[in-house]
Scaffold this active site. Structure first.
Site, PDB file in Angstrom:
ATOM      1  N   ASN A   9       5.115  -5.749   0.698  1.00 38.98           N
ATOM      2  CA  ASN A   9       4.850  -6.922  -0.123  1.00 38.98           C
ATOM      3  C   ASN A   9       5.903  -6.939  -1.226  1.00 38.98           C
ATOM      4  OD1 ASN A   9       3.895  -8.845  -1.894  1.00 38.98           O
ATOM      5  ND2 ASN A   9       2.081  -7.662  -2.526  1.00 38.98           N
ATOM      6  N   TRP A  10       6.872  -7.831  -1.069  1.00 33.66           N
ATOM      7  CA  TRP A  10       7.984  -7.838  -2.022  1.00 33.66           C
ATOM      8  C   TRP A  10       7.637  -8.488  -3.352  1.00 33.66           C
ATOM      9  CZ3 TRP A  10      12.640  -9.420   1.626  1.00 33.66           C
ATOM     10  CH2 TRP A  10      13.002  -8.300   2.370  1.00 33.66           C
ATOM     11  N   LYS A  11       6.506  -9.177  -3.403  1.00 33.23           N
ATOM     12  CA  LYS A  11       6.098  -9.857  -4.646  1.00 33.23           C
ATOM     13  C   LYS A  11       7.228 -10.782  -5.130  1.00 33.23           C
ATOM     14  CE  LYS A  11       3.073  -5.995  -5.464  1.00 33.23           C
ATOM     15  NZ  LYS A  11       2.323  -5.148  -6.377  1.00 33.23           N
ATOM     16  N   HIS A  95      -4.646 -11.190  -3.044  1.00 27.23           N
ATOM     17  CA  HIS A  95      -4.053  -9.996  -3.651  1.00 27.23           C
ATOM     18  C   HIS A  95      -4.572  -9.858  -5.087  1.00 27.23           C
ATOM     19  CE1 HIS A  95      -1.104  -7.325  -5.474  1.00 27.23           C
ATOM     20  NE2 HIS A  95      -0.865  -6.890  -4.241  1.00 27.23           N
ATOM     21  N   GLU A  97      -3.204  -9.295  -7.782  1.00 23.13           N
ATOM     22  CA  GLU A  97      -2.421 -10.019  -8.794  1.00 23.13           C
ATOM     23  C   GLU A  97      -2.774 -11.504  -8.792  1.00 23.13           C
ATOM     24  OE1 GLU A  97       1.364  -8.529  -7.488  1.00 23.13           O
ATOM     25  OE2 GLU A  97       0.780  -6.543  -8.192  1.00 23.13           O
ATOM     26  N   GLU A 167      -7.084  -2.086  -1.765  1.00 19.15           N
ATOM     27  CA  GLU A 167      -6.087  -1.769  -2.785  1.00 19.15           C
ATOM     28  C   GLU A 167      -6.777  -1.604  -4.135  1.00 19.15           C
ATOM     29  OE1 GLU A 167      -1.927  -3.219  -1.658  1.00 19.15           O
ATOM     30  OE2 GLU A 167      -2.959  -4.942  -2.495  1.00 19.15           O
ATOM     31  N   GLY A 173       1.148  -0.300  -8.356  1.00 20.12           N
ATOM     32  CA  GLY A 173       2.313  -0.294  -9.235  1.00 20.12           C
ATOM     33  C   GLY A 173       2.238   0.721 -10.365  1.00 20.12           C
ATOM     34  N   SER A 213       0.583   2.270  -4.676  1.00 22.14           N
ATOM     35  CA  SER A 213       1.537   3.363  -4.865  1.00 22.14           C
ATOM     36  C   SER A 213       1.760   4.218  -3.610  1.00 22.14           C
ATOM     37  CB  SER A 213       1.127   4.242  -6.056  1.00 22.14           C
ATOM     38  OG  SER A 213       1.114   3.474  -7.246  1.00 22.14           O
ATOM     39  N   GLY A 234       3.985  -2.170  -2.033  1.00 18.24           N
ATOM     40  CA  GLY A 234       4.764  -3.006  -2.940  1.00 18.24           C
ATOM     41  C   GLY A 234       6.080  -2.337  -3.295  1.00 18.24           C
ATOM     42  N   GLY A 235       6.078  -1.590  -4.400  1.00 19.99           N
ATOM     43  CA  GLY A 235       7.295  -0.977  -4.946  1.00 19.99           C
ATOM     44  C   GLY A 235       8.172  -0.284  -3.915  1.00 19.99           C
TER      45      GLY A 235
HETATM   46  P1  PGA Z   1       2.489  -0.842  -4.982  1.00 23.66           P
HETATM   47  O1  PGA Z   1       1.850  -2.295  -4.659  1.00 23.66           O
HETATM   48  O2  PGA Z   1       2.808  -0.219  -3.659  1.00 23.66           O
HETATM   49  O3  PGA Z   1       3.710  -1.136  -5.806  1.00 23.66           O
HETATM   50  O4  PGA Z   1       1.449  -0.075  -5.728  1.00 23.66           O
HETATM   51  C1  PGA Z   1       0.945  -2.463  -3.616  1.00 23.66           C
HETATM   52  C2  PGA Z   1       0.546  -3.913  -3.515  1.00 23.66           C
HETATM   53  O5  PGA Z   1       0.462  -4.577  -4.542  1.00 23.66           O
HETATM   54  O6  PGA Z   1       0.292  -4.417  -2.406  1.00 23.66           O
END
Ligand code: PGA
Length: 248
Positions: A9-11, A95, A97, A167, A173, A213, A234-235
């Site tokens: 997930n590149w956000k 998600h 966020e 999640e 993150g 993470s 994500g990251g």
């Molecule tokens: P992260 O994000 O791997 O940076 O913790 C995961 C996500 O938001 O799907």
């Protein structure tokens, strides 16, 4: 056996040039022996071009969000019809966020999920508790409400098209990963909810990912858990080398 799905997930990251170079580099890797399905959830402006690049490969491209109406006067939004018209068949829904910064409720997540499934778009439905909820000891209540809320009125026949991502918000993150045992226990709990809502077979076949993470150092242990069928990352999906390690 349930398939394993590793999704990046590149956000709201990467320029188009960076995104394109990433996918092109991925495609020249030897992906023949891949044991997992690989999906990349990319910024909306790049969906069409990146999707063209991955045609007939083992990689699929998806959106990070979609609107709950199929079209109309919703300035700035992206619809399932638009995704369909460029051949995108996957999206993230709910998600944390989106829930946190854009006030997405379980009811809205349910509307989006229903519309996606009606429209031939496979959603990854994201759920997870905040640190306050975890500390208050209400993680299971939160997960039950989110899963039951998101899947309300979803027909048994559509369940094969859904992935659920567990999640925990406090792990996203932050570098703070749930232990592999905790991730497994939460995914097992979610599977139990699905079994109650549908049946054992649907529950057993459902792909449940862990996200929060995930990185090359912990992915093997996390994916080694019996109830964890993949990762939403994500990251660590932004860096080419680490993403290649995650899917390898
Ligand atoms: P992260 O994000 O791997 O940076 O913790 C995961 C996500 O938001 O799907």
């Amino acid at each position: 056996m349930t398939r394993t799905v590793v999704a990046g997930n590149w956000k709201m990251n990467k320029t188009y040039a960076d995104a394109k170079a990433f996918v092109e580099n991925l495609l020249v890797q030897n992906l023949d022996g891949l044991e997992c399905e690989v999906q990349l959830y990319v910024p909306a402006p790049y969906l069409n071009e990146l999707n063209q690049l991955v045609k007939n490969t083992k990689i699929s491209i998806g959106a990070q969000n979609v609107h709950q109406e199929s079209h109309g006067a919703y300035t700035g939004e992206i619809s399932v019809e638009m995704l369909n018209s460029i051949g995108i068949q996957k999206t993230l829904v709910g998600h944390s966020e989106r829930r946190q910064y854009f006030n997405e409720t379980d009811e809205l997540v349910n509307k989006k999920t229903l519309l996606c499934l009606e429209s031939g778009i496979d959603p990854i439905v994201c759920v997870g508790e905040t640190i306050e909820e975890r500390t208050a000891g209400i993680t299971k209540d939160v997960l039950s409400n989110q899963v039951e809320g998101a899947l309300k009125n979803i027909d048994t026949s559509k369940m094969k098209n859904i992935i659920i991502a567990y999640e925990p918000v406090w792990a996203i993150g932050t570098g703070q990963t749930a232990t592999a045992e905790d991730a497994n226990a939460a995914c097992k709990f979610i599977r139990g909810i699905i079994s109650n809502m549908y049946n054992d077979e649907i529950a057993e076949n459902l792909v449940i990912q862990y996200g929060g993470s995930v990185k090359p150092e912990n992915v093997t242990e996390i994916l080694g858990q019996p109830h964890v069928n993949g990762a939403l990352v994500g990251g660590a999906s932004l860096e080419f080398d680490s993403f290649v390690q995650l899917i390898g």
